[in-house]
Design a protein around this motif. Structure first.
Motif, short mmCIF file in Angstrom:
data_model
loop_
_atom_site.label_atom_id
_atom_site.label_comp_id
_atom_site.label_asym_id
_atom_site.label_seq_id
_atom_site.Cartn_x
_atom_site.Cartn_y
_atom_site.Cartn_z
N PRO A 103 11.28 -28.60 67.63
CA PRO A 103 11.06 -27.50 68.57
C PRO A 103 11.58 -26.19 67.96
CG PRO A 103 12.00 -29.38 69.70
CD PRO A 103 12.03 -29.70 68.23
N GLN A 104 10.94 -25.10 68.35
CA GLN A 104 11.20 -23.83 67.67
C GLN A 104 12.67 -23.43 67.70
OE1 GLN A 104 12.05 -20.62 68.81
NE2 GLN A 104 11.59 -19.47 66.96
N LEU A 132 11.23 -20.12 58.41
CA LEU A 132 10.77 -20.55 59.73
C LEU A 132 9.31 -20.98 59.71
CD1 LEU A 132 12.41 -17.78 61.95
CD2 LEU A 132 12.94 -20.21 62.02
N THR A 133 8.48 -20.32 58.90
CA THR A 133 7.04 -20.56 58.97
C THR A 133 6.49 -21.35 57.80
OG1 THR A 133 6.47 -18.54 57.77
CG2 THR A 133 6.72 -18.35 60.17
N GLY A 134 7.12 -21.24 56.63
CA GLY A 134 6.58 -21.89 55.44
C GLY A 134 5.42 -21.13 54.84
N SER A 135 5.23 -19.91 55.25
CA SER A 135 4.11 -19.12 54.72
C SER A 135 4.62 -17.71 54.40
CB SER A 135 2.97 -19.04 55.74
OG SER A 135 2.15 -17.93 55.47
N TRP A 136 4.44 -17.29 53.16
CA TRP A 136 4.92 -15.96 52.79
C TRP A 136 4.14 -14.87 53.51
CZ3 TRP A 136 9.49 -15.24 51.16
CH2 TRP A 136 10.12 -16.18 50.32
N HIS A 148 8.47 -15.07 66.32
CA HIS A 148 8.00 -16.34 65.76
C HIS A 148 7.73 -17.34 66.88
CE1 HIS A 148 9.02 -20.42 63.95
NE2 HIS A 148 7.86 -20.09 63.45
N ARG A 149 8.62 -17.35 67.85
CA ARG A 149 8.43 -18.28 68.97
C ARG A 149 7.15 -17.96 69.74
NH1 ARG A 149 13.47 -18.60 72.24
NH2 ARG A 149 12.96 -16.45 72.69
N SER A 150 6.89 -16.67 69.96
CA SER A 150 5.68 -16.28 70.69
C SER A 150 4.43 -16.71 69.92
CB SER A 150 5.63 -14.76 70.88
OG SER A 150 6.74 -14.34 71.60
N ILE A 151 4.46 -16.45 68.62
CA ILE A 151 3.29 -16.80 67.81
C ILE A 151 3.11 -18.31 67.79
CG2 ILE A 151 2.40 -16.81 65.45
CD1 ILE A 151 3.82 -14.10 65.09
N LEU A 152 4.22 -19.00 67.67
CA LEU A 152 4.14 -20.47 67.55
C LEU A 152 3.49 -21.09 68.78
CD1 LEU A 152 5.07 -22.27 65.28
CD2 LEU A 152 7.08 -22.84 66.61
N ARG A 153 3.80 -20.52 69.93
CA ARG A 153 3.22 -21.09 71.15
C ARG A 153 1.71 -20.99 71.13
NH1 ARG A 153 7.29 -18.18 74.33
NH2 ARG A 153 9.00 -19.62 74.66
N ARG A 154 1.22 -19.87 70.59
CA ARG A 154 -0.22 -19.66 70.61
C ARG A 154 -0.95 -20.57 69.62
NH1 ARG A 154 1.08 -14.11 71.48
NH2 ARG A 154 0.91 -13.58 69.30
N VAL A 155 -0.28 -20.92 68.53
CA VAL A 155 -0.99 -21.64 67.47
C VAL A 155 -0.37 -23.01 67.23
CG1 VAL A 155 -1.80 -19.57 66.33
CG2 VAL A 155 0.41 -20.52 65.72
#
Lengths: 369, 166
Positions: B108-109, B26-30, B69-76
């Motif tokens: 979109p997420q 989902l994020t591409g970051s370990w 993940h969705r919550s974090i994504l909105r912020r950043v």
């Protein structure tokens, strides 16, 4: 190769570069313990604040005009304030009970009992003690018209001492009997209860809607009676009507929000939050341009759903389009039972807003928009 | 350790890596994936006494993770949309894979989550619906729209050429 296959292969290849797991459990324990401490500290601070407020207010109350004499002592804060909240939206009541007591249900009767005791569902034992609550479809005065109380224990049960104390229990009259023998004791309360929500009784005859009686019993074995009786009666005195209205629950933006979460309730949206979502998403009485079940409208802390049929008892919403706003980011809503029926197509007129406890599926309140 | 905690420990050991890999997809970051997995498991632990006897407690944890993940994504969201793909991704998926990876990042997420759950976790629609808390019909719609946007972003030549993953 189709894009689905390319996507699957790309994602699975990317994950092959996984770094080793280092100290994952230790890190988990640190975080979990830290959060536990934070919760405890927050609870402690809230309690300290309550004590501080009480210390300030009690002397102030003493300085006021003494023309008014309160109904009882005000020297100490109400111990029930820190108890758990139990709500029955079906029977329309709420009460508080001690944190370590166990909540259960048998034969349509709610039961609250201290730790270490056995449920009344197993019969009356030497280890039984409980407060039970059930809504009797008969009105409060039906028993009086028949010439006496219907004994809750059934045939052969003595009526006991009858006390009449108007003014108690939110001004509602009640009758109280004390049944006692060598084996068990009981206090029986019959409370004049307002008409509850329309009963839902598929496949069986429904009682006629109207005034009812709430039957509350404090009962237990004689060995346990003296130890738990006072707490049991305190529980009875916290019983209040619960209506599906905003006013029925405390302002979720207050400090009680954390406690509701701890109780497993999805907190209501605060008025500001609600206005933000409703204001952006659905102007009152207007159609939703795109209505998908489970369609997230994207407000920061909400999941917004539009769908048919919610089914909370007594709201009379079946078949209507309802509009539900969940607070997200709340663990308790995960796995909630909300499974709306067929997706509405095209614009939908939203005529109700329903806030739902995602854990139990019960409506916390609803309102027309 | 209590019996309850022992059972959670076993659950943790079994689910941490799959959750971290889902977070990575989902994020591409370990590192972000590790944070998401930890957060999902902390929240799962809080609800453990209630969910441990459910048929799929792992689905609960996945749902927490996707929501988190969705919550974090909105912020950043602003920074993330323009972030470069990490080098380790390029190394294992190749040039064409990275194009697809980047296109996925721009979805979109919920569409992205639906595609990842379907094509990475290989979950059936009803399981995805439980995790995303939506009807099966919505899952189908999210996947359909997500794939459509990927095709539109990548162009018809990409799929026709078979992607030619390195």
């Amino acid at each position: 190769m189709k894009i689905e296959e390319l996507l699957s292969e790309t994602l699975k290849r990317a994950a092959t570069n996984e770094p080793p797991v280092i100290d994952a459990w230790a890190r988990f324990e640190r975080v979990a313990n830290r959060r536990r401490v934070v919760r405890l500290v927050a609870a402690g601070l809230a309690a300290a604040a309550a004590v501080a407020v009480a210390l300030v207010l009690v002397p102030e109350l003493g300085k006021r005009d003494e023309g008014f004499v309160g109904p009882g002592p005000t020297e100490s804060p109400d111990p029930t304030n820190s108890w758990r909240i139990a709500i029955s939206d079906g029977d329309g009541y709420q009460l508080r009970y001690p944190l370590d007591w166990i909540r259960g249900e048998f034969e349509g009767t709610a039961e609250f009992r201290p730790p270490g005791t056995t449920s009344l569902a197993q019969g009356h034992e030497a280890t039984s003690f409980a407060v039970t609550v059930r809504l009797d479809p008969e009105p409060y005065d039906a028993a009086l018209k028949k010439g006496g109380l219907q004994c809750p224990g059934g045939a052969g049960c003595a009526p006991g001492q009858v006390l009449n104390r108007p003014g108690f229990m939110n001004g509602r009259a009640f009758l109280e009997t004390h049944l006692g023998n060598q084996v068990q004791s009981e206090r029986y309360f019959r409370i004049d209860w307002p008409a509850g929500p329309a009963p839902s009784c598929p496949g069986e005859p429904c009682p006629v809607p109207g005034p009812r009686a709430l039957e509350v019993r404090v009962l237990g074995s004689s060995q346990l009676w003296d130890r738990h009786r006072d707490t049991g009666e305190l529980i009875v005195r916290t019983i209040r009507p619960f209506a599906l209205s905003v006013a029925a629950l405390p302002d979720p933006s207050s400090s009680l929000r954390e406690r509701l979460l701890a109780e497993g309730f999805t907190p209501l949206a605060s008025p500001e939050e609600r206005a933000r979502v409703l204001g952006e998403a659905v102007p009152p009485g207007r159609a939703v341009e795109e209505a998908w079940n489970g369609f997230g409208l994207g407000a920061t802390d909400f999941q917004v759903f539009v769908g048919k049929v919610f089914g909370p008892k007594g709201l009379g919403l079946d078949g209507r389009i309802v509009y539900a706003v969940y607070l997200t980011d709340v663990p308790t809503l995960i796995g909630g039972p909300y499974r709306p029926t067929p997706e509405p197509r095209g614009p939908v007129l939203v005529d109700h807003v329903v806030f739902v406890d995602a854990l139990t599926g019960k409506a916390l309140f609803s309102s027309s928009v | 350790m209590s019996d309850r905690d022992q059972r959670f420990r076993e659950f943790f050991d079994a689910e941490f890596r799959p959750l971290r890999r889902l977070g990575y997809a989902l994020t591409g970051s370990w590192s972000e994936a590790e944070d998401l997995a930890q957060e999902a498991l902390v929240r799962t632990y809080r609800a453990w006494s209630r969910i441990q006897n459910q048929e799929h407690p792992g689905a609960y944890a996945r749902r927490v993770l996707v929501n988190r993940h969705r919550s974090i994504l909105r912020r950043v969201m602003v920074e993330r949309k323009h972030a470069s793909p990490p080098e380790d991704v390029a190394r294992v998926v190749g040039d064409d894979g990275i194009v697809l990876w980047q296109a996925l990042r721009k979805l979109p997420q919920r569409q992205r989550a639906a595609l990842v759950l379907r094509y990475y976790e290989d979950l059936p629609d009803d399981e995805i619906a439980r995790i995303l808390d939506c009807p099966v019909g919505t899952v189908k719609s999210l996947v359909h729209r997500g794939l459509g946007r990927l095709r539109s972003t990548l162009g018809s030549g990409f799929e026709a050429a078979g992607g030619e993953l390195a």
